[in-house]
Motif scaffolding. Sequence first.
Motif, mmCIF file in Angstrom:
data_model
loop_
_atom_site.group_PDB
_atom_site.id
_atom_site.type_symbol
_atom_site.label_atom_id
_atom_site.label_comp_id
_atom_site.label_asym_id
_atom_site.label_seq_id
_atom_site.Cartn_x
_atom_site.Cartn_y
_atom_site.Cartn_z
ATOM 1 N N GLY A 271 21.459 -14.254 -32.519
ATOM 2 C CA GLY A 271 20.266 -13.762 -31.845
ATOM 3 C C GLY A 271 20.509 -13.482 -30.379
ATOM 4 O O GLY A 271 21.641 -13.409 -29.913
ATOM 5 N N ARG A 272 19.416 -13.333 -29.653
ATOM 6 C CA ARG A 272 19.443 -13.093 -28.208
ATOM 7 C C ARG A 272 18.822 -14.267 -27.485
ATOM 8 O O ARG A 272 17.781 -14.772 -27.912
ATOM 9 N N VAL A 273 19.420 -14.648 -26.371
ATOM 10 C CA VAL A 273 18.837 -15.656 -25.499
ATOM 11 C C VAL A 273 18.184 -14.921 -24.334
ATOM 12 O O VAL A 273 18.783 -14.025 -23.743
ATOM 13 N N ILE A 274 16.951 -15.300 -24.036
ATOM 14 C CA ILE A 274 16.189 -14.638 -22.975
ATOM 15 C C ILE A 274 15.771 -15.690 -21.954
ATOM 16 O O ILE A 274 15.161 -16.695 -22.299
ATOM 17 N N VAL A 275 16.105 -15.460 -20.701
ATOM 18 C CA VAL A 275 15.688 -16.336 -19.611
ATOM 19 C C VAL A 275 14.425 -15.747 -19.007
ATOM 20 O O VAL A 275 14.311 -14.528 -18.851
ATOM 21 N N GLU A 276 13.446 -16.610 -18.686
ATOM 22 C CA GLU A 276 12.174 -16.166 -18.113
ATOM 23 C C GLU A 276 11.502 -15.158 -19.048
ATOM 24 O O GLU A 276 11.225 -14.021 -18.677
ATOM 25 N N CYS A 277 11.251 -15.582 -20.241
ATOM 26 C CA CYS A 277 10.700 -14.728 -21.299
ATOM 27 C C CYS A 277 9.169 -14.694 -21.223
ATOM 28 O O CYS A 277 8.502 -15.696 -21.482
ATOM 29 N N SER A 278 8.617 -13.540 -20.892
ATOM 30 C CA SER A 278 7.163 -13.405 -20.753
ATOM 31 C C SER A 278 6.512 -13.149 -22.107
ATOM 32 O O SER A 278 6.958 -12.299 -22.875
ATOM 33 N N ILE A 279 5.452 -13.931 -22.377
ATOM 34 C CA ILE A 279 4.748 -13.869 -23.655
ATOM 35 C C ILE A 279 3.254 -13.813 -23.378
ATOM 36 O O ILE A 279 2.711 -14.675 -22.679
ATOM 37 N N ASN A 280 2.586 -12.822 -23.935
ATOM 38 C CA ASN A 280 1.143 -12.715 -23.787
ATOM 39 C C ASN A 280 0.483 -13.706 -24.755
ATOM 40 O O ASN A 280 0.614 -13.568 -25.960
ATOM 41 N N THR A 281 -0.198 -14.712 -24.219
ATOM 42 C CA THR A 281 -0.824 -15.744 -25.042
ATOM 43 C C THR A 281 -2.341 -15.654 -24.924
ATOM 44 O O THR A 281 -2.868 -14.848 -24.151
ATOM 45 N N ALA A 282 -3.023 -16.508 -25.639
ATOM 46 C CA ALA A 282 -4.484 -16.562 -25.565
ATOM 47 C C ALA A 282 -4.962 -16.998 -24.182
ATOM 48 O O ALA A 282 -6.124 -16.798 -23.838
ATOM 49 N N ASP A 283 -4.080 -17.582 -23.380
ATOM 50 C CA ASP A 283 -4.432 -18.012 -22.030
ATOM 51 C C ASP A 283 -3.665 -17.213 -20.982
ATOM 52 O O ASP A 283 -3.274 -17.729 -19.950
ATOM 53 N N GLY A 284 -3.398 -15.964 -21.255
ATOM 54 C CA GLY A 284 -2.695 -15.116 -20.302
ATOM 55 C C GLY A 284 -1.196 -15.109 -20.552
ATOM 56 O O GLY A 284 -0.710 -15.643 -21.542
ATOM 57 N N VAL A 285 -0.456 -14.494 -19.636
ATOM 58 C CA VAL A 285 0.990 -14.383 -19.791
ATOM 59 C C VAL A 285 1.648 -15.672 -19.330
ATOM 60 O O VAL A 285 1.481 -16.102 -18.188
ATOM 61 N N LYS A 286 2.379 -16.285 -20.247
ATOM 62 C CA LYS A 286 3.171 -17.477 -19.940
ATOM 63 C C LYS A 286 4.626 -17.062 -19.983
ATOM 64 O O LYS A 286 5.005 -16.119 -20.695
ATOM 65 N N VAL A 287 5.456 -17.749 -19.218
ATOM 66 C CA VAL A 287 6.870 -17.407 -19.128
ATOM 67 C C VAL A 287 7.689 -18.608 -19.566
ATOM 68 O O VAL A 287 7.793 -19.599 -18.829
ATOM 69 N N ALA A 288 8.249 -18.525 -20.765
ATOM 70 C CA ALA A 288 9.126 -19.587 -21.250
ATOM 71 C C ALA A 288 10.395 -19.570 -20.406
ATOM 72 O O ALA A 288 10.946 -18.499 -20.114
ATOM 73 N N ASP A 289 10.858 -20.745 -20.003
ATOM 74 C CA ASP A 289 12.065 -20.813 -19.187
ATOM 75 C C ASP A 289 13.250 -20.189 -19.903
ATOM 76 O O ASP A 289 14.042 -19.464 -19.306
ATOM 77 N N VAL A 290 13.361 -20.467 -21.176
ATOM 78 C CA VAL A 290 14.417 -19.897 -22.020
ATOM 79 C C VAL A 290 13.808 -19.667 -23.402
ATOM 80 O O VAL A 290 12.957 -20.435 -23.844
ATOM 81 N N ALA A 291 14.255 -18.619 -24.073
ATOM 82 C CA ALA A 291 13.808 -18.358 -25.444
ATOM 83 C C ALA A 291 14.991 -17.858 -26.253
ATOM 84 O O ALA A 291 15.955 -17.312 -25.697
ATOM 85 N N TRP A 292 14.908 -18.069 -27.556
ATOM 86 C CA TRP A 292 15.895 -17.501 -28.480
ATOM 87 C C TRP A 292 15.140 -16.631 -29.466
ATOM 88 O O TRP A 292 14.141 -17.058 -30.055
ATOM 89 N N ALA A 293 15.637 -15.397 -29.618
ATOM 90 C CA ALA A 293 15.012 -14.437 -30.525
ATOM 91 C C ALA A 293 16.046 -13.967 -31.540
ATOM 92 O O ALA A 293 17.173 -13.613 -31.174
ATOM 93 N N SER A 294 15.660 -13.961 -32.796
ATOM 94 C CA SER A 294 16.541 -13.492 -33.862
ATOM 95 C C SER A 294 16.754 -11.990 -33.745
ATOM 96 O O SER A 294 16.029 -11.282 -33.043
ATOM 97 N N HIS A 295 17.750 -11.516 -34.474
ATOM 98 C CA HIS A 295 18.014 -10.080 -34.542
ATOM 99 C C HIS A 295 16.764 -9.344 -35.045
ATOM 100 O O HIS A 295 16.391 -8.289 -34.520
ATOM 101 N N GLU A 296 16.090 -9.936 -36.033
ATOM 102 C CA GLU A 296 14.879 -9.316 -36.590
ATOM 103 C C GLU A 296 13.771 -9.225 -35.541
ATOM 104 O O GLU A 296 13.070 -8.213 -35.456
ATOM 105 N N PHE A 297 13.615 -10.286 -34.743
ATOM 106 C CA PHE A 297 12.611 -10.261 -33.673
ATOM 107 C C PHE A 297 12.933 -9.141 -32.688
ATOM 108 O O PHE A 297 12.049 -8.384 -32.283
ATOM 109 N N MET A 298 14.198 -9.042 -32.299
ATOM 110 C CA MET A 298 14.590 -8.028 -31.319
ATOM 111 C C MET A 298 14.417 -6.617 -31.886
ATOM 112 O O MET A 298 14.004 -5.715 -31.158
ATOM 113 N N GLN A 299 14.704 -6.440 -33.166
ATOM 114 C CA GLN A 299 14.500 -5.132 -33.799
ATOM 115 C C GLN A 299 13.031 -4.739 -33.749
ATOM 116 O O GLN A 299 12.693 -3.593 -33.486
ATOM 117 N N ALA A 300 12.144 -5.705 -34.001
ATOM 118 C CA ALA A 300 10.708 -5.432 -34.042
ATOM 119 C C ALA A 300 10.093 -5.300 -32.653
ATOM 120 O O ALA A 300 9.153 -4.524 -32.460
#
Length: 156
Positions: free
Chosen positions: A54-83
């Motif tokens: 997969g891909r490792v993402i630093v400072e990964c911004s995610i739109n949540t129910a409480d606004g945009v949160k930024v995970a310090d680190v995230a891991w995304a599968s190939h399928e996630f990145m494709q989508a």
Amino acid sequence: MDWANVINNPYLKDLPFKIELNKWGKILMSPASNHHGILQSEAVFYLRNQLPAGRVIVECSINTADGVKVADVAWASHEFMQANGETTPYQQAPEICIEIVSPSNTQAEMDEKIQLYLERGAVEVWICQSDGVVRHFSREGQLTQSGLTKESVHLM
């Protein structure tokens, strides 16, 4: 304010803070320390070695129910990145979202982020304490080890 305004605002570039938005578009900032950065880099190294497909993402911004949160680190599968590609912010959370606890963070804030990331589709949320000990969470609650890496994680 929306996330595009934040990332394109010249006054907000290169700040020594992690910036997030709450659900009303209000900017939330928390200071970063070198220790925090060391733990982030250890998480990146760990994920690249344990989950290389997969891909490792630093400072990964995610739109949540409480606004945009930024995970310090995230891991995304190939399928996630494709989508999702490099959409900013992601409307769906990557499979693993990691938060590194800073002295300014409260337990309530960490509990809320766990819920927000899981609600957006994260499979696991990892909370890393200042000593490098990681607690793993899924929709079923706290785990004794990661279901994705099949082990307990300690980043120091």
